[in-house]
Design an enzyme around this catalytic site. Sequence first.
Site, PDB file in Angstrom:
ATOM      1  N   GLU A 175       4.833  34.405  28.802  1.00 45.05           N
ATOM      2  CA  GLU A 175       4.107  33.127  28.745  1.00 45.05           C
ATOM      3  C   GLU A 175       4.664  32.243  27.629  1.00 45.05           C
ATOM      4  O   GLU A 175       4.734  31.036  27.760  1.00 45.05           O
ATOM      5  CB  GLU A 175       2.615  33.366  28.484  1.00 45.05           C
ATOM      6  CG  GLU A 175       1.901  34.098  29.597  1.00 45.05           C
ATOM      7  CD  GLU A 175       1.309  33.181  30.638  1.00 45.05           C
ATOM      8  OE1 GLU A 175       0.943  32.058  30.283  1.00 45.05           O
ATOM      9  OE2 GLU A 175       1.227  33.601  31.814  1.00 45.05           O
ATOM     10  N   CYS A 214       3.912  43.583  38.053  1.00 48.35           N
ATOM     11  CA  CYS A 214       3.277  42.412  37.443  1.00 48.35           C
ATOM     12  C   CYS A 214       4.139  41.194  37.738  1.00 48.35           C
ATOM     13  O   CYS A 214       5.378  41.280  37.684  1.00 48.35           O
ATOM     14  CB  CYS A 214       3.131  42.611  35.931  1.00 48.35           C
ATOM     15  SG  CYS A 214       2.483  41.155  35.080  1.00 48.35           S
TER      16      CYS A 214
HETATM   17  N1  DGL Z   1      -0.695  38.085  37.468  1.00 46.79           N
HETATM   18  C1  DGL Z   1      -1.013  39.264  36.716  1.00 46.79           C
HETATM   19  C2  DGL Z   1      -0.516  40.512  37.458  1.00 46.79           C
HETATM   20  O1  DGL Z   1       0.414  40.452  38.247  1.00 46.79           O
HETATM   21  C3  DGL Z   1      -0.415  39.214  35.338  1.00 46.79           C
HETATM   22  C4  DGL Z   1      -1.072  38.211  34.435  1.00 46.79           C
HETATM   23  C5  DGL Z   1      -2.532  38.533  34.200  1.00 46.79           C
HETATM   24  O2  DGL Z   1      -2.852  39.540  33.532  1.00 46.79           O
HETATM   25  O3  DGL Z   1      -3.349  37.770  34.700  1.00 46.79           O
HETATM   26  O4  DGL Z   1      -1.068  41.560  37.245  1.00 46.79           O
END
Ligand code: DGL
Length: 275
Positions: free
Chosen positions: A156, A188
């Site tokens: 980020e 992720c």
């Molecule tokens: N989008 C989340 C994931 O793929 C990562 C970011 C979050 O923790 O919101 O698990």
Amino acid sequence: MTNLRNEAPIGIFDSGLGGLTVARALSERLPHEDLVYLGDTARTPYGTRSPQTVMNYAHACARVLREQRAKVLVIACNTVSALALDSLAGELFLPVMGVVIPGARAALAQSPRGRVGVLASQGTVRSGAYPRAIAKLQPGAQVFLEAAPLLVPLVEEGWLSGDVPRLALCKYLEPLVAHDIDALLLGCTHYPLLDSLLRPQLAALSGKDIPIIDSAHAIADEVADMIESKHLATERDDAGKLRIVVTDQGEDFDHAAERFLGRSLHGIAVNAIDL
Ligand code: DGL
């Protein structure tokens, strides 16, 4: 005559902007499809929240995409896919696909001995969704999980190179390498951006060329197959459009979105909504 359902957009959602890596893979794989992407930027991250909170947020996001007439729903977020896929699929009268199963399938395809390492958020690790999916696809395969909470904030912040992300990666990869994994699944949305550090780190620690699986590409392939098999593909042959909807358009929005999308936002409509 134009079939209105086929010309509706593919809906994609994520806890924030990380899922734009999935939007990018989908627009490469299905270049004629319109995409509408919802990023719940006001409430990101989801990976550290309780299962009930993730569930509530996920249903609110899905309702927005249904209002946008999405013909299928793609859950780009691993945490939501891990915790809320069945509940969303039960509530929506739409085909729903999450990243966990496509990612698990792609990892097993590259894991000759069935020893898969998964890096993911705490919520995804705690849910047990990857071990469950892998056990269903290939009973007897072994899954080694590592929660990597520092990687989302680093990405980020745009810290994609240098000592800080390298040392954090090292700490998370070491235990997986010690388990002698033969494939590493990135569980992720954010981790593919660390690819240029991840590959050399993994090679240095393991002394081997361990394949790295990015679930964004895995889900793009499965969405393409699903759309084909359900006769939902657009009949247009011009370039599909991407629209982005966010729940908060913070100061650094353009840079962050472009980083995940891998291209400029020029020509892409962006709207902020309240959820
Ligand atoms: N989008 C989340 C994931 O793929 C990562 C970011 C979050 O923790 O919101 O698990």
